[in-house]
Scaffold this motif. Sequence first.
Motif, mmCIF file in Angstrom:
data_model
loop_
_atom_site.group_PDB
_atom_site.id
_atom_site.type_symbol
_atom_site.label_atom_id
_atom_site.label_comp_id
_atom_site.label_asym_id
_atom_site.label_seq_id
_atom_site.Cartn_x
_atom_site.Cartn_y
_atom_site.Cartn_z
ATOM 1 N N SER A 72 1.555 -36.491 -121.851
ATOM 2 C CA SER A 72 1.884 -37.756 -122.507
ATOM 3 C C SER A 72 3.332 -37.801 -122.975
ATOM 4 N N ALA A 73 3.925 -36.639 -123.224
ATOM 5 C CA ALA A 73 5.310 -36.602 -123.690
ATOM 6 C C ALA A 73 6.297 -36.925 -122.583
ATOM 7 N N CYS A 74 5.869 -36.845 -121.319
ATOM 8 C CA CYS A 74 6.782 -37.093 -120.198
ATOM 9 C C CYS A 74 6.858 -38.570 -119.829
ATOM 10 N N LEU A 75 5.810 -39.328 -120.105
ATOM 11 C CA LEU A 75 5.763 -40.724 -119.664
ATOM 12 C C LEU A 75 6.941 -41.567 -120.160
ATOM 13 N N PRO A 76 7.406 -41.411 -121.423
ATOM 14 C CA PRO A 76 8.512 -42.264 -121.877
ATOM 15 C C PRO A 76 9.827 -42.029 -121.147
ATOM 16 N N PHE A 77 9.945 -40.926 -120.415
ATOM 17 C CA PHE A 77 11.212 -40.598 -119.769
ATOM 18 C C PHE A 77 11.221 -40.907 -118.277
ATOM 19 N N LEU A 78 10.156 -41.516 -117.777
ATOM 20 C CA LEU A 78 10.053 -41.761 -116.338
ATOM 21 C C LEU A 78 11.122 -42.703 -115.814
ATOM 22 N N HIS A 79 11.582 -43.630 -116.647
ATOM 23 C CA HIS A 79 12.566 -44.615 -116.193
ATOM 24 C C HIS A 79 14.010 -44.185 -116.441
ATOM 25 N N ARG A 80 14.213 -42.962 -116.887
ATOM 26 C CA ARG A 80 15.580 -42.482 -117.148
ATOM 27 C C ARG A 80 16.232 -42.073 -115.830
ATOM 28 N N LEU A 81 16.705 -43.063 -115.097
ATOM 29 C CA LEU A 81 17.334 -42.813 -113.805
ATOM 30 C C LEU A 81 18.841 -43.010 -113.918
ATOM 31 N N SER A 82 19.563 -42.313 -113.059
ATOM 32 C CA SER A 82 21.001 -42.539 -112.925
ATOM 33 C C SER A 82 21.250 -43.103 -111.532
ATOM 34 N N TRP A 83 22.170 -44.061 -111.458
ATOM 35 C CA TRP A 83 22.451 -44.761 -110.207
ATOM 36 C C TRP A 83 23.868 -44.444 -109.747
ATOM 37 N N MET A 241 -3.761 -48.122 -114.129
ATOM 38 C CA MET A 241 -3.314 -49.512 -114.121
ATOM 39 C C MET A 241 -1.834 -49.617 -114.488
ATOM 40 N N PHE A 242 -1.105 -50.393 -113.694
ATOM 41 C CA PHE A 242 0.329 -50.562 -113.881
ATOM 42 C C PHE A 242 0.672 -52.052 -113.922
ATOM 43 N N TRP A 243 1.676 -52.381 -114.748
ATOM 44 C CA TRP A 243 2.171 -53.745 -114.839
ATOM 45 C C TRP A 243 3.630 -53.775 -114.392
ATOM 46 N N LEU A 244 3.923 -54.661 -113.418
ATOM 47 C CA LEU A 244 5.281 -54.806 -112.913
ATOM 48 C C LEU A 244 6.071 -55.718 -113.841
ATOM 49 N N ASN A 325 4.876 -40.514 -109.967
ATOM 50 C CA ASN A 325 5.020 -39.429 -110.934
ATOM 51 C C ASN A 325 4.122 -39.653 -112.144
ATOM 52 N N ALA A 326 3.907 -40.909 -112.524
ATOM 53 C CA ALA A 326 2.955 -41.192 -113.605
ATOM 54 C C ALA A 326 1.544 -40.781 -113.189
ATOM 55 N N LEU A 328 0.833 -38.380 -111.092
ATOM 56 C CA LEU A 328 0.816 -36.921 -111.167
ATOM 57 C C LEU A 328 0.608 -36.444 -112.597
ATOM 58 N N ILE A 329 1.310 -37.087 -113.527
ATOM 59 C CA ILE A 329 1.209 -36.691 -114.927
ATOM 60 C C ILE A 329 -0.196 -36.955 -115.461
ATOM 61 N N GLU A 330 -0.710 -38.153 -115.195
ATOM 62 C CA GLU A 330 -2.006 -38.514 -115.764
ATOM 63 C C GLU A 330 -3.153 -37.726 -115.157
ATOM 64 N N SER A 331 -3.002 -37.327 -113.902
ATOM 65 C CA SER A 331 -4.049 -36.505 -113.269
ATOM 66 C C SER A 331 -3.774 -35.027 -113.432
ATOM 67 N N GLN A 332 -2.646 -34.703 -114.127
ATOM 68 C CA GLN A 332 -2.262 -33.322 -114.410
ATOM 69 C C GLN A 332 -2.186 -32.503 -113.115
ATOM 70 N N GLN A 333 -1.522 -33.088 -112.116
ATOM 71 C CA GLN A 333 -1.323 -32.410 -110.849
ATOM 72 C C GLN A 333 0.136 -32.037 -110.709
ATOM 73 N N ARG A 334 0.376 -31.086 -109.830
ATOM 74 C CA ARG A 334 1.736 -30.691 -109.461
ATOM 75 C C ARG A 334 1.794 -30.614 -107.942
ATOM 76 N N ILE A 335 2.780 -31.288 -107.369
ATOM 77 C CA ILE A 335 2.953 -31.236 -105.913
ATOM 78 C C ILE A 335 3.877 -30.085 -105.566
#
Length: 335
Positions: A72-83, A241-244, A325-326, A328-335
């Motif tokens: 749960s601590a990783c979800l807030p950082f998913l959108h921290r992208l650099s372009w 569930m995701f909201w665009l 990646n969300a 992966l996080i929510e299902s607690q999987q690692r690829i």
Amino acid sequence: MVAAAQLGVLAACVVLFVPMGMAGWHLSRNKMLFFSGALFITLAVGVHLTPYFPSIPHLLSPSPSLLLPPPSACLPFLHRLSWSHSPPPPAWAWSPSAHARSCGFQRLSRADASDLLRGSWILVAGDSQARLLALALLRLLLDPPSMATVESDLFRRHSDYHLALADRGIKLDFVWAPYESNITQLLRRDVRPAPQRPDVLVLGAGLWHMLHLTDPAQYGESLVALRRAARSSLYPVSPHMFWLGLPTLVNSMLNTEEKRERMNRTVWEAYNREVDERMIVRGSGGPFLLLDVGMLSRGCGRGCTADGMHYDGVVYEAALHVMLNALLIESQQRI
């Protein structure tokens, strides 16, 4: 084995050091001999029991699993992208922060995405932004030769689309639902009675409401009805569930006067506030995880859009990988 070794150490301490301690109390004249003998026996016991214990550096170093933050601590950082924009075309990557490294965000390959989604039903419903996300998913799952016919079928005007990848057990449905009320009807009519519910649900609408109705309060009321339908229709087995989110609008680039008048920044901000205040997304207590297309499109910049509303595929590719990646996080999987 570790428990037996611990009992052995305890027994050795009792048998060796208690008598020696009692005797040593009276060896006032030759304390040096006592301490030398104690040191020798301690070293001998330590050497013989060492194979039963991990090394000292291993004990002092935290386990790699302990270094990973909770999911749960990783979800807030998913959108921290650099372009990066030079050289073109624009490209994205997760920002090189400690959070991104510790969370292990990654751009999934076709094989990895297929493994993650194997056996899943993905339902995408909404307007043109949702269609573009579905296109990004298909581009990841399919090879380029297969995409030619798929893209032409997917972009038939205001139409639904279905694709099944039998070899991976993946089903994708795109449902054209430009208004929030269309999505609500879909959830009540097509999802609730179904014996099988979608594993991944991606919804998003607002642009048509903004252009044709231009009433943020009414949009908010529609979101409340949609939220209730999602919770009641999908309970007790809720999918991911995701909201665009709404894309960043470049008003000067919108291609009609009506759009430039009705889809201005003030109206856009009012519609975004309704999403925040009507408890649609998790940050405000809602059931949907936000795919923040507004932030991603803003990061890519106005050079990534030709009409001020629809962005290049790289923006929806980034949104797709945030979603994967969300998962992966929510299902607690690692690829």
